[in-house]
Design a protein around this motif. Structure first.
Motif, short mmCIF file in Angstrom:
data_model
loop_
_atom_site.label_atom_id
_atom_site.label_comp_id
_atom_site.label_asym_id
_atom_site.label_seq_id
_atom_site.Cartn_x
_atom_site.Cartn_y
_atom_site.Cartn_z
N VAL A 61 34.75 30.49 8.47
CA VAL A 61 35.79 29.53 8.83
C VAL A 61 37.04 29.74 7.98
O VAL A 61 38.15 29.86 8.50
CB VAL A 61 35.27 28.09 8.66
N LEU A 138 20.81 16.89 7.12
CA LEU A 138 21.56 15.87 6.38
C LEU A 138 22.77 15.40 7.17
O LEU A 138 23.07 14.21 7.22
CB LEU A 138 22.02 16.44 5.04
N LEU A 139 23.46 16.35 7.80
CA LEU A 139 24.68 15.99 8.53
C LEU A 139 24.38 15.10 9.72
O LEU A 139 25.20 14.27 10.10
CB LEU A 139 25.39 17.26 9.03
N ARG A 142 21.77 11.42 7.38
CA ARG A 142 22.33 10.59 6.32
C ARG A 142 23.85 10.58 6.36
O ARG A 142 24.47 9.56 6.08
CB ARG A 142 21.85 11.15 4.97
N PHE A 143 24.45 11.71 6.72
CA PHE A 143 25.92 11.80 6.70
C PHE A 143 26.48 11.87 8.11
O PHE A 143 27.45 12.58 8.35
CB PHE A 143 26.36 13.02 5.89
N PRO A 146 30.32 10.34 8.26
CA PRO A 146 31.36 11.28 7.80
C PRO A 146 31.51 12.49 8.71
O PRO A 146 32.63 12.99 8.92
CB PRO A 146 30.87 11.70 6.41
N PHE A 147 30.39 12.96 9.26
CA PHE A 147 30.43 14.11 10.16
C PHE A 147 31.28 13.80 11.39
O PHE A 147 32.17 14.57 11.79
CB PHE A 147 28.99 14.46 10.54
N ALA A 150 34.90 13.44 10.51
CA ALA A 150 35.53 14.75 10.30
C ALA A 150 35.89 15.38 11.64
O ALA A 150 36.95 16.00 11.78
CB ALA A 150 34.61 15.66 9.51
N LEU A 153 38.92 13.74 12.86
CA LEU A 153 40.06 14.18 12.06
C LEU A 153 40.57 15.54 12.52
O LEU A 153 41.79 15.77 12.63
CB LEU A 153 39.64 14.24 10.59
N LEU A 154 39.63 16.45 12.84
CA LEU A 154 40.04 17.76 13.33
C LEU A 154 40.79 17.64 14.65
O LEU A 154 41.80 18.32 14.87
CB LEU A 154 38.81 18.65 13.51
N ALA A 157 44.24 16.34 13.95
CA ALA A 157 45.06 17.38 13.32
C ALA A 157 45.52 18.40 14.35
O ALA A 157 46.67 18.85 14.32
CB ALA A 157 44.28 18.06 12.20
N VAL B 66 36.68 20.83 5.85
CA VAL B 66 37.29 20.30 7.08
C VAL B 66 38.65 19.70 6.77
O VAL B 66 39.64 19.94 7.48
CB VAL B 66 36.34 19.25 7.71
N CYS B 70 42.39 20.75 8.21
CA CYS B 70 43.36 19.83 8.82
C CYS B 70 44.69 19.90 8.09
O CYS B 70 45.76 19.95 8.72
CB CYS B 70 42.83 18.40 8.77
N ILE B 74 48.35 20.93 9.78
CA ILE B 74 49.52 20.06 9.78
C ILE B 74 50.65 20.69 8.96
O ILE B 74 51.82 20.69 9.37
CB ILE B 74 49.15 18.68 9.22
#
Lengths: 200, 99
Positions: A61, A138-139, A142-143, A146-147, A150, A153-154, A157, B66, B70, B74
């Motif tokens: 990535v 976990l993603l 438990r998370f 947040p996953f 995110a 958010l992507l 963006a 992540v 972002c 931006i």
């Protein structure tokens, strides 16, 4: 475990050299290439810390996709060498000083933290530590929140980048036409694309 | 390797990134230096995750990646908009955000 130590020092020196290259090199294109080297060295360090999934993500990535974006923008803008700051500027003198102060502060924090485990090789972990299976579990358990946050958010963006970098029919084009002095029709023949953008 | 080595390395990387943010004027390079700082934080997170034997730190580092992506998108969008508007590509000249 001399092999681990040798690998750590090679990767650590590589990461430091890459970071210094980003800051020192004047041409932004070379800075981006130095950052790619830095990210690859960092992926090796992640592997040494049993973070296999993270190392793979870093290479694919970060060093792959994100850096390609940088290269595109540098090629679009033109990697011009920037002029140096005028001599005697306050920030020019105190910037590295502030950075060194942060470094000293961080080292003091490590020494004074009193964490006994800092001088060990870390807790004993199983074979699956940091593998995609465990991180994925976990993603998604438990998370999960947040996953999902995110992912939104992507999306935001991506939409924001399209809005920001859109070619606007605004003041800048009128100014450019006035500079050239050409009639608007000849400079910008109305095409399907422009009318669509005007409507948007 | 002891965990403290990784932490000291991450501190050095963070300092180099901070110095770059303060020193450089090209917004592209400032973004690159921000990446350096975020990655130094990531290294510390992963080192602490190894120290405690829990994987929460690695998930945290993933989320930081992540956020960094972002921020890059931006930031590069803003730089392209600056270029389109024929503004100087220089952080010292850019002191206000107004479309």
């Amino acid at each position: 475990m001399w092999f681990e130590q040798v690998l750590f020092f090679i990767a650590g020196i590589g990461a430091l050299a890459g970071a210094l290259g980003v800051v020192v090199l004047r041409n932004p294109f070379y800075s981006v290439l130095a950052l790619v080297a830095h990210l690859l060295a960092l992926a090796v360090l992640f592997l040494l810390l049993h973070a296999e999934f993270l190392a793979a993500g870093q290479v694919v990535v970060y060093a792959g996709a994100v850096m390609v974006l940088y290269i595109f923008v540098v090629a679009y803008i033109g990697g011009s060498d920037e002029p140096l700051r005028p001599e005697g500027g306050l920030l020019n003198a105190f910037g590295p000083l502030f950075a060194a102060a942060i470094g000293v502060e961080l080292c003091i924090a490590f020494i004074a933290s009193g964490l006994d485990a800092l001088d060990t090789r870390g807790a004993d972990v199983g074979a699956g530590f940091g593998s995609p299976a465990e991180i994925g579990q976990l993603l998604l358990t438990r998370f999960l929140v947040p996953f999902e946050a995110a992912s939104y958010l992507l999306l935001v963006a991506a939409v924001g980048a399209v809005v920001l970098a859109r070619r606007r029919r605004g003041l800048e084009d009128i100014g450019a036409l006035e500079e050239v002095g050409a009639p608007p029709d000849r400079r910008n023949p109305p095409s399907a694309e422009t009318t669509l953008e005007v409507r948007v | 390797m002891d965990i403290v080595w990784f932490l000291v390395l991450s501190a050095f990387l963070f300092v180099i990134g901070a110095a770059g943010v303060l020193k450089r004027r090209n917004p592209l390079v400032v973004l690159l230096c921000l990446e350096l700082m975020l990655n130094a934080g990531n290294l510390a997170l992963v080192a602490f995750s190894r120290m405690h034997g829990g994987q929460a730190g690695q998930v945290f580092a993933l989320i930081v990646m992540v956020i960094a992506a972002c921020e890059v998108v931006i930031g590069l969008g803003i730089i392209v908009a600056m270029y389109r508007n024929r503004l100087p590509i220089d952080v010292d000249e850019m002191s206000q955000l107004r479309g």
